[in-house]
Scaffold this motif. Sequence first.
Motif, PDB file in Angstrom:
ATOM      1  N   LYS A 190       0.786  -1.462   0.408  1.00  0.00           N
ATOM      2  CA  LYS A 190      -0.004   0.098   0.240  1.00  0.00           C
ATOM      3  C   LYS A 190       1.030   1.365  -0.211  1.00  0.00           C
ATOM      4  O   LYS A 190       1.146   2.286   0.555  1.00  0.00           O
ATOM      5  N   CYS A 191       1.684   1.548  -0.296  1.00  0.00           N
ATOM      6  CA  CYS A 191       2.906   2.429  -0.649  1.00  0.00           C
ATOM      7  C   CYS A 191       2.198   3.772  -1.278  1.00  0.00           C
ATOM      8  O   CYS A 191       1.420   3.392  -2.768  1.00  0.00           O
ATOM      9  N   LYS A 192       2.030   4.907  -0.922  1.00  0.00           N
ATOM     10  CA  LYS A 192       1.616   6.095  -1.779  1.00  0.00           C
ATOM     11  C   LYS A 192       1.913   6.334  -3.014  1.00  0.00           C
ATOM     12  O   LYS A 192       1.396   6.805  -3.829  1.00  0.00           O
ATOM     13  N   GLU A 193       3.508   6.512  -3.403  1.00  0.00           N
ATOM     14  CA  GLU A 193       3.005   6.427  -4.591  1.00  0.00           C
ATOM     15  C   GLU A 193       2.782   5.882  -5.334  1.00  0.00           C
ATOM     16  O   GLU A 193       2.568   6.570  -6.679  1.00  0.00           O
ATOM     17  N   ASN A 194       3.222   4.433  -5.185  1.00  0.00           N
ATOM     18  CA  ASN A 194       2.044   3.396  -6.037  1.00  0.00           C
ATOM     19  C   ASN A 194       0.359   3.702  -6.115  1.00  0.00           C
ATOM     20  O   ASN A 194       0.137   3.278  -7.486  1.00  0.00           O
ATOM     21  N   ILE A 220       6.714  11.788 -13.762  1.00  0.00           N
ATOM     22  CA  ILE A 220       6.359  11.173 -12.542  1.00  0.00           C
ATOM     23  C   ILE A 220       7.258   9.563 -12.587  1.00  0.00           C
ATOM     24  O   ILE A 220       8.385   9.826 -11.425  1.00  0.00           O
ATOM     25  N   GLN A 221       7.856   9.102 -14.003  1.00  0.00           N
ATOM     26  CA  GLN A 221       9.288   8.314 -13.860  1.00  0.00           C
ATOM     27  C   GLN A 221      10.054   9.426 -12.840  1.00  0.00           C
ATOM     28  O   GLN A 221      10.296   7.967 -12.371  1.00  0.00           O
ATOM     29  N   ASN A 222      10.746  10.193 -13.950  1.00  0.00           N
ATOM     30  CA  ASN A 222      12.282  10.830 -13.157  1.00  0.00           C
ATOM     31  C   ASN A 222      11.519  11.512 -11.404  1.00  0.00           C
ATOM     32  O   ASN A 222      13.140  11.149 -10.749  1.00  0.00           O
ATOM     33  N   GLU A 223      11.039  11.503 -11.363  1.00  0.00           N
ATOM     34  CA  GLU A 223      10.169  11.787  -9.640  1.00  0.00           C
ATOM     35  C   GLU A 223      10.350  11.061  -8.983  1.00  0.00           C
ATOM     36  O   GLU A 223      10.985  10.247  -8.008  1.00  0.00           O
ATOM     37  N   MET A 224       9.962   9.310  -9.199  1.00  0.00           N
ATOM     38  CA  MET A 224      10.253   8.251  -8.305  1.00  0.00           C
ATOM     39  C   MET A 224      11.426   7.646  -8.031  1.00  0.00           C
ATOM     40  O   MET A 224      11.731   7.372  -7.494  1.00  0.00           O
ATOM     41  N   SER A 225      12.054   7.973  -9.453  1.00  0.00           N
ATOM     42  CA  SER A 225      13.544   7.791  -9.796  1.00  0.00           C
ATOM     43  C   SER A 225      14.525   8.484  -9.063  1.00  0.00           C
ATOM     44  O   SER A 225      15.628   7.774  -8.376  1.00  0.00           O
ATOM     45  N   SER A 226      14.171   9.837  -9.097  1.00  0.00           N
ATOM     46  CA  SER A 226      15.446  11.160  -7.927  1.00  0.00           C
ATOM     47  C   SER A 226      15.260  11.176  -6.263  1.00  0.00           C
ATOM     48  O   SER A 226      15.837  11.727  -5.999  1.00  0.00           O
ATOM     49  N   ARG A 227      13.168  11.191  -6.336  1.00  0.00           N
ATOM     50  CA  ARG A 227      12.705  12.395  -5.456  1.00  0.00           C
ATOM     51  C   ARG A 227      12.917  10.699  -4.292  1.00  0.00           C
ATOM     52  O   ARG A 227      13.051  11.124  -3.378  1.00  0.00           O
ATOM     53  N   TYR A 228      12.736   9.781  -4.769  1.00  0.00           N
ATOM     54  CA  TYR A 228      11.733   8.182  -4.323  1.00  0.00           C
ATOM     55  C   TYR A 228      12.947   7.244  -4.090  1.00  0.00           C
ATOM     56  O   TYR A 228      12.765   5.854  -3.829  1.00  0.00           O
TER      57      TYR A 228
END
Length: 375
Positions: free
Chosen positions: A172-176, A330-338
Amino acid sequence: MKDLTKEGNGPGVIFSGFIAAFLESIPDLKSSEDFFRKIMMILTNSTNITLDQQLFRKLRAKDYQYVEQKFTDKLANFYQENNIKNPDLDCSNRPLANWELIAHYLKFYQETLSIFKKCPLILSRAQKFYAFLNFHFQHEEFLLKQISETRMDQKLFENLQEKIFKTSDTKKCKENVSVRIFCYWAALFSLRHKYIFKQSFHLEESLPCLGKKGRLITTNERFIVNTRHKYLTEAGEKSNNAALYKKIRRAQMQDKEYHSRHPQEPLITNKNDVRLIDPDTSTIKKQFQRLKLFSFAKFDDYFLTLERASGKRVFTSCITVIFLNMFTLIQNEMSSRYSKSPAWICDSFQSYLEMQTLVEHRFNQFCNSGAFDWG
């Protein structure tokens, strides 16, 4: 860059953060300013709105909180001045929720549907789709009132979103969940293209994938690879970036629409002109190397120019460009921020296919009964 998955991007459950994400995905600010200026002209019934006003300076600075509040004020004045009562809309003591902003954009857009009056089938399909979308807005309003009245905590809020978007992720991951929300929006617009205009949205062809040594190939990168395949591989030509650049440059040099936007460029009408044999592609190469997001102008210069040269319709509309950019952001954000792995990102965006199925199932239910089960 604004964190597009962060709470507080605007009130919402189904459409949480849509306006910020939408604007963030339009890199050519002139287009987003012009888009917003036209909306403001409609709301205020005034043509005396120029791009040097404070609203648009704030938009250039990406101060979306100010823009949204100013939009809210203008909308409230519009209703008051025109003596319009809307019991579902109380914008006197709060900022508008994302669904309300979208709904009022679409309200004025729907007025343009009269252009299809000579095509009653298209008009009927459009009306059905927007009724389906309005059902989302009604449920969003209900959810926001429920959240406000019960003071729902973050855990229950996340559970609510997971239920709406059928999240199967046991962590139940928020980013997912956030990825699924973006995918759901895209699936709604995909349905719009497919149902009303019988056109493909093409986004499913550009989902992220893994490259050599596990490198993430983002949606926009994948789109370019697919473009190479469509215009070179399928034509039996050598398929690499250099060949694509030459294909684009030759199309530009023979395209009247491109020439009208770039009058300093040559317009070649003779297909045997020697300048077409080995055109200089150094400028295009540099532009592609710096390319992260597609602007409307550059998308037209590169890809729509190719489409016109081929004589076949491949790309659909500006909204396709926005979602290509949104997915890439979103893909770049998931990679760099998360710090999410390329494999996790690719797997998460496969949910777009699930959201397409979910949206189409809900739409079929809505067409049969005027409602659907939220799950």
